[in-house]
Every structure is written in structure tokens, then in C-alpha cells.
Design a protein around this motif. Structure first.
Motif, PDB file in Angstrom:
ATOM      1  N   UNK A 229       0.641  -1.077  -0.036  1.00  0.00           N
ATOM      2  CA  UNK A 229      -0.125  -0.064   0.077  1.00  0.00           C
ATOM      3  C   UNK A 229       1.041   1.066   0.079  1.00  0.00           C
ATOM      4  N   UNK A 230       0.870   1.898  -1.267  1.00  0.00           N
ATOM      5  CA  UNK A 230       1.972   2.997  -1.374  1.00  0.00           C
ATOM      6  C   UNK A 230       1.330   4.369  -1.754  1.00  0.00           C
ATOM      7  N   UNK A 231       1.806   5.418  -1.207  1.00  0.00           N
ATOM      8  CA  UNK A 231       1.523   6.721  -1.274  1.00  0.00           C
ATOM      9  C   UNK A 231       2.392   7.247  -2.091  1.00  0.00           C
ATOM     10  N   UNK A 232       2.003   8.160  -3.224  1.00  0.00           N
ATOM     11  CA  UNK A 232       2.908   8.584  -4.108  1.00  0.00           C
ATOM     12  C   UNK A 232       2.721  10.204  -3.999  1.00  0.00           C
ATOM     13  N   UNK A 233       4.018  10.935  -4.252  1.00  0.00           N
ATOM     14  CA  UNK A 233       3.966  12.370  -3.983  1.00  0.00           C
ATOM     15  C   UNK A 233       3.955  13.137  -5.327  1.00  0.00           C
ATOM     16  N   UNK A 234       4.552  14.295  -5.217  1.00  0.00           N
ATOM     17  CA  UNK A 234       4.121  15.415  -6.300  1.00  0.00           C
ATOM     18  C   UNK A 234       5.493  15.202  -7.211  1.00  0.00           C
ATOM     19  N   UNK A 235       6.623  14.381  -6.907  1.00  0.00           N
ATOM     20  CA  UNK A 235       7.862  14.639  -7.659  1.00  0.00           C
ATOM     21  C   UNK A 235       7.501  13.471  -8.866  1.00  0.00           C
ATOM     22  N   UNK A 236       6.895  13.941 -10.038  1.00  0.00           N
ATOM     23  CA  UNK A 236       6.409  13.070 -10.814  1.00  0.00           C
ATOM     24  C   UNK A 236       7.238  11.868 -11.452  1.00  0.00           C
ATOM     25  N   UNK A 237       8.291  12.340 -12.257  1.00  0.00           N
ATOM     26  CA  UNK A 237       9.210  11.155 -12.600  1.00  0.00           C
ATOM     27  C   UNK A 237       9.649  10.191 -11.563  1.00  0.00           C
ATOM     28  N   UNK A 238      10.049  10.983 -10.503  1.00  0.00           N
ATOM     29  CA  UNK A 238      10.815   9.908  -9.214  1.00  0.00           C
ATOM     30  C   UNK A 238       9.692   9.057  -8.912  1.00  0.00           C
ATOM     31  N   UNK A 239       8.436   9.672  -8.887  1.00  0.00           N
ATOM     32  CA  UNK A 239       7.433   8.505  -8.364  1.00  0.00           C
ATOM     33  C   UNK A 239       7.137   7.326  -9.279  1.00  0.00           C
ATOM     34  N   UNK A 240       7.022   7.656 -10.828  1.00  0.00           N
ATOM     35  CA  UNK A 240       7.073   6.687 -11.547  1.00  0.00           C
ATOM     36  C   UNK A 240       8.260   5.608 -11.431  1.00  0.00           C
ATOM     37  N   UNK A 241       9.488   6.188 -11.262  1.00  0.00           N
ATOM     38  CA  UNK A 241      10.583   5.364 -10.989  1.00  0.00           C
ATOM     39  C   UNK A 241      10.597   4.492  -9.607  1.00  0.00           C
ATOM     40  N   UNK A 262       3.946 -12.045  -7.957  1.00  0.00           N
ATOM     41  CA  UNK A 262       4.617 -10.707  -7.979  1.00  0.00           C
ATOM     42  C   UNK A 262       3.881 -10.122  -6.878  1.00  0.00           C
ATOM     43  N   UNK A 263       4.400  -8.777  -6.637  1.00  0.00           N
ATOM     44  CA  UNK A 263       3.844  -7.786  -5.561  1.00  0.00           C
ATOM     45  C   UNK A 263       2.626  -7.234  -6.321  1.00  0.00           C
ATOM     46  N   UNK A 264       1.694  -6.731  -5.482  1.00  0.00           N
ATOM     47  CA  UNK A 264       0.340  -6.274  -6.002  1.00  0.00           C
ATOM     48  C   UNK A 264       0.442  -4.742  -5.294  1.00  0.00           C
ATOM     49  N   UNK A 265       0.364  -3.727  -6.172  1.00  0.00           N
ATOM     50  CA  UNK A 265       0.515  -2.361  -5.848  1.00  0.00           C
ATOM     51  C   UNK A 265      -0.506  -1.582  -5.710  1.00  0.00           C
ATOM     52  N   UNK A 266      -1.097  -1.507  -4.364  1.00  0.00           N
ATOM     53  CA  UNK A 266      -2.409  -0.310  -4.105  1.00  0.00           C
ATOM     54  C   UNK A 266      -2.009   0.949  -4.108  1.00  0.00           C
ATOM     55  N   UNK A 267      -2.023   2.067  -4.651  1.00  0.00           N
ATOM     56  CA  UNK A 267      -1.416   3.140  -4.540  1.00  0.00           C
ATOM     57  C   UNK A 267      -2.357   4.358  -4.332  1.00  0.00           C
ATOM     58  N   UNK A 268      -2.118   5.348  -3.630  1.00  0.00           N
ATOM     59  CA  UNK A 268      -3.080   6.353  -3.246  1.00  0.00           C
ATOM     60  C   UNK A 268      -2.239   7.586  -3.124  1.00  0.00           C
ATOM     61  N   UNK A 269      -2.751   8.661  -3.205  1.00  0.00           N
ATOM     62  CA  UNK A 269      -1.819  10.160  -3.390  1.00  0.00           C
ATOM     63  C   UNK A 269      -1.482  10.247  -1.797  1.00  0.00           C
ATOM     64  N   UNK A 270      -0.235  10.847  -1.925  1.00  0.00           N
ATOM     65  CA  UNK A 270       0.171  11.182  -0.314  1.00  0.00           C
ATOM     66  C   UNK A 270      -0.872  12.203   0.179  1.00  0.00           C
ATOM     67  N   UNK A 271      -0.767  12.166   1.407  1.00  0.00           N
ATOM     68  CA  UNK A 271      -1.456  13.418   2.185  1.00  0.00           C
ATOM     69  C   UNK A 271      -0.320  14.566   2.830  1.00  0.00           C
ATOM     70  N   UNK A 272       0.885  14.190   2.496  1.00  0.00           N
ATOM     71  CA  UNK A 272       1.908  14.930   3.126  1.00  0.00           C
ATOM     72  C   UNK A 272       1.618  16.266   2.588  1.00  0.00           C
ATOM     73  N   UNK A 273       1.448  16.852   1.225  1.00  0.00           N
ATOM     74  CA  UNK A 273       1.541  17.628   0.383  1.00  0.00           C
ATOM     75  C   UNK A 273       0.155  18.385   0.428  1.00  0.00           C
ATOM     76  N   UNK A 274      -0.873  17.895   0.821  1.00  0.00           N
ATOM     77  CA  UNK A 274      -2.331  18.425   0.907  1.00  0.00           C
ATOM     78  C   UNK A 274      -2.332  19.443   1.722  1.00  0.00           C
ATOM     79  N   UNK A 275      -3.426  20.543   1.420  1.00  0.00           N
ATOM     80  CA  UNK A 275      -3.635  21.776   2.216  1.00  0.00           C
ATOM     81  C   UNK A 275      -4.774  22.024   2.554  1.00  0.00           C
ATOM     82  N   UNK A 276      -5.093  22.829   3.753  1.00  0.00           N
ATOM     83  CA  UNK A 276      -6.385  23.060   4.121  1.00  0.00           C
ATOM     84  C   UNK A 276      -7.057  24.223   3.606  1.00  0.00           C
ATOM     85  N   UNK A 277      -6.003  25.102   3.029  1.00  0.00           N
ATOM     86  CA  UNK A 277      -6.401  26.305   2.451  1.00  0.00           C
ATOM     87  C   UNK A 277      -6.301  26.178   0.899  1.00  0.00           C
TER      88      UNK A 277
END
Length: 454
Positions: A229-241, A262-277
């Protein structure tokens, strides 16, 4: 007959490109001006050329087969069933049920769902042979694809305690369940915890693999696919890699245990860069993060609603999140090609560098007692905190930008009246075996100060 349109042009070498760039820089230093260093200590160049690229083995990714997953927290069973059926009708292709206790009527939850055509993920906040046996009986009859996503080590890392009191009991229960659930995936790795807590990409890969290695070591009867269970961030090409490197290294390690799934990748966007405002920008962030997930080879993607950090689950937020993935799949045609990142010298190079650095860190962890020992000793938490602090400093100084929060603020944006969920880290005082790894968003301190002034 096909004609080569470029046969009249002489090829341009890597050296010629660099000379041309240096000429255009008019005396400025090439390395200082155009080469930047990532948090993973990878030097990113302005161009990549086949002269500098040595082809290595890369993991195959089936981007054409990724599934849109809907998260459902099970509190009221009837409402959860209604929501699940509505989500499937509106484009979801798999479901992830979060269940907190054994009192849930699992028969009632599953009886109306089209299990034959829908992958089901269970996030169980407990470890129970009886409960899982009930699920197993139901899904075997309908030949459903089920992922139980059990992760006692992840529970220890996140909450500071095991599911049951003794460490030994957790692994013995998994050992028993591995024999009972031969046709369903049992184990998952909560890799998202490390990303959301501030680990850099090399740490995320290495810790996830070392985490999985503990299960492969202790439970040799596991031959089903292991879910990451993986979270992906905003560094676009690095996250693909990142996703490609993780799959590649897992296959390498699994061979040592004769683990043929094989492994099974269940992916969701990260919360770390999400904002309230300026929260609508969260939709832009999650869109590019979902794009990285698809191109990196995710098997399933559960998008994060734009208002998830301050609103309770709601139909509008879920629908928007689901529609983002539907647009990527059905209108942007992201599901038409397998291995879409193959042939990109930049992504291939990043994959290779991340894999090499992560493997080095993985070996270092194993040489020093393994992941569980370093987790118990507080080393994993300390290393993640060091990485998180560096990123926080970049954000606080304005070098890392979140639009609408620490750059281009809207002074008229007011949020105090909209908050339904507490959007900041809240640590409950409790007795724990270890100090847990805490997830924290970059913008929390700044947002608290703005809320106080409203």
C-alpha cells in the motif's frame, strides 16, 4: 515501404549536446546552473542521452490493467453496501473496506455485491482467524479476488503496539491464516506510512522491502501476492521510477524465498502535501500523483478526495476523486499501453539509481539485525524524522512551495467554519511498546497559525 525520415541527419552525441548547452550558458557553470540534487542524493541532469545509458533489466508493468478502487469505512453495514453498489455503478472497479472490529456482519456486507467481477480489499484493524474464515467461506463460493491486507508490523510502526499483546502471537496467527487462505492474498505492507511521515524515496523503497522481508523470513508458507500500500508524492518522474524500482527489487528478493507471486501495488496519493487552504489545488496534486501511479505500474489506485483532510466522507468528494481516475482511463487513454515508461532514458536512469541506493540501504538494515529490530530500537523512526525535518525546513523557508499556502495566499480564504475533521496531528497519550511513526502534513503549523487569526 516505411521511410526513415531522419536518415539524412547526422546523430548528435551526448558530448555535442553538452558543448552546445555550455555555449548557450555564456560562461555560467553547467553543474551549478542546470544540475540539481534530489533529497535522495541523485543528481538530475538537464538531458539524458543513449550514449550515457546502459540498459538494465526492468520490471514489467501492466498499466492497461489498473483498477479504480473506492475506499469505504464500514460503520453502518447497510449504508456501506449502498455506497459500495453506487460506487461500482459510477465507475469503481474494486473496493477497499476498512473494518475496525469483529462485530460487523460480514455476510450482510458481502451478500449483495458482485464479487465475481470485483476485487475486494479488507483493511482489518484486528487479527482474527474466525472473522477471516467467515470471509473466506463467502468468497470461495463466488470465486472472488480478495486481499486481506494484514500487517501486524505496520500496526506496530503506526500505533506503537501489536494487534495482540505478544509479538509471537501475531506471527503464529498469520502462519495459521496462510494455510487457511491459500487462494487469497494475506499480507500487506503499509508503505504509505513512511511517505506520509516524511521519508525520502530511497527510504520508502528500502523500508518497504525490509518490512516485507520480515514476513518472508518468518512465514515461509506465504506464496500469495504481497500487497504494497503505497503513497505517491508530487515529484512526478521520481514517483514513476519509485514504483518500478520497488517492483524490480521485490522480484529480486522474492526469488531468494522461491516466492513466485509478484507484488501487488495498491496506490493512493500522499497526504503530506495536501492543504487546508486553497483546497481545490489538492485536485491538481492528486491528478498528477495518480498519473505517476498509472505510469509506474500500479495494480489499483484509490484516489484521495480533495477535501479528505477536513471533511468527513461525502458523496461529492468521492465522486470527484473517482472521476479523476475515470478521465485518466477513459478519456486520456492511460490504460492503452503496458510499460509506458520504457524507453525514457530519464525514467530508466532514475529507476536504476533509486533501485541501487535502496538495495544498499536494505542490505544495511539486514546486516544490522533486520527491519523489526531497527523499528524496535527507534532507528527507523529517527531516520524518517531526519528526512522529514529537512523537507519541513525547505517548506518553512519557501524553497518548497505549496500554492495557496506558503505562496500566493488568498487572504479572503476562511476555513474555520468548514472543518468537520481535525486536520492536524493529534497524539493520544497511551502506553505503547515503541514510539510510533507519525504522519504529518507539511502545512500544518502554518495552517494552525492562520486558523488562529480567523
Amino acid at each position: 515501404m516505411a521511410t526513415n525520415l531522419f536518415e539524412d541527419f547526422d546523430p548528435v552525441s551526448s558530448k555535442q549536446w553538452k558543448q552546445k548547452i555550455q555555449f548557450e550558458l555564456d560562461g555560467a557553470d553547467y553543474n551549478e546552473t542546470l544540475v540539481w540534487n534530489s533529497p535522495e542524493d541523485i543528481k538530475v541532469k538537464p538531458f539524458y542521452h543513449r550514449d550515457d545509458f546502459s540498459k538494465t533489466t526492468t520490471a514489467a508493468t501492466n498499466a492497461s490493467q489498473f483498477k479504480i478502487c473506492q475506499n469505504i469505512f464500514v460503520f453502518d453495514v447497510e449504508k456501506s453496501v449502498e455506497r459500495a453498489l453506487d460506487s461500482l455503478k459510477r465507475g469503481a472497479e474494486s473496493l477497499r473496506f476498512t473494518i475496525e472490529n469483529e462485530s460487523v456482519d460480514i455476510q450482510k456486507l458481502l451478500e449483495k455485491l458482485p464479487l465475481e467481477n470485483t476485487a475486494i480489499y479488507f483493511e482489518l484493524k484486528f487479527l482474527s482467524v474466525d472473522f477471516i474464515s467467515k470471509i473466506n467461506t463467502i468468497v470461495e463460493q463466488k470465486k472472488a479476488a480478495v486481499f486481506y491486507n494484514l500487517d501486524p508490523i505496520g500496526q506496530l510502526a503506526k500505533e506503537g503496539n501489536w494487534f495482540t499483546t505478544k509479538e509471537k502471537d501475531n506471527f503464529e496467527t498469520l502462519q495459521l491464516l496462510s494455510k487457511v487462505t491459500r487462494d487469497s492474498s494475506l499480507i500487506s505492507i503499509n508503505s504509505a506510512l513512511y511517505q506520509n511521515a516524511g521519508a525520502n524515496i530511497v527510504q520508502q523503497i528500502a523500508y518497504s522491502l525490509a518490512h516485507a522481508n520480515e514476513y518472508l523470513n518468518r512465514i515461509p508458507t506465504i506464496h500469495q501476492a504481497i500487497v504494497f500500500e503505497i503513497a505517491v508524492g508530487s515529484n512526478y518522474f521520481f514517483e514513476i521510477a519509485k514504483l518500478r524500482a520497488l517492483r524490480l527489487l521485490f522480484q529480486l528478493i522474492a526469488k531468494e524465498y522461491y516466492h513466485d507471486s509478484d507484488c501487488h501495488l495498491l496506490v493512493t496519493p500522499t497526504k503530506r502535501n495536501k492543504t487546508l487552504y486553497d483546497y481545490n489545488i489538492n485536485m491538481l496534486r492528486t491528478t498528477t500523483e495518480c498519473m505517476s501511479a498509472i505510469l509506474g505500474g500500479a495494480d489499483a489506485i484509490a484516489n484521495l478526495p480533495y477535501d479528505a483532510i477536513y471533511h468527513k466522507n461525502n458523496e461529492f468528494g468521492d465522486r470527484i476523486a473517482r472521476n479523476q481516475l475515470l478521465i485518466l482511463k477513459d478519456e486520456s487513454y492511460f490504460d492503452k499501453v503496458n510499460n509506458p515508461a520504457d524507453g525514457s532514458y530519464y525514467i530508466e536512469t532514475l529507476t536504476q539509481q533509486l533501485a541501487e541506493k535502496a538495495l544498499t540501504l536494505f542490505k544495511e538494515i539486514e546486516a544490522n539485525g533486520g527491519f523489526l529490530k531497527q523499528l524496535n530500537d527507534g532507528i527507523i523512526k529517527r531516520k524518517i524524522q531526519e528526512s522529514a525535518d529537512k523537507e519541513q525546513q525547505l517548506f518553512d523557508s519557501g524553497k518548497e512551495i505549496l500554492i495557496g499556502t506558503n505562496k500566493y495566499l488568498n487572504p479572503k480564504d476562511k476555513m474555520k467554519e468548514q472543518i468537520e475533521l481535525y486536520p492536524f496531528v493529534k497524539i493520544k497519550p497511551r502506553k505503547t511498546l515503541i514510539t510510533p511513526i507519525i504522519e504529518k502534513r507539511l502545512a500544518e503549523k502554518l495552517e494552525q497559525e492562520r486558523l488562529a487569526s480567523e
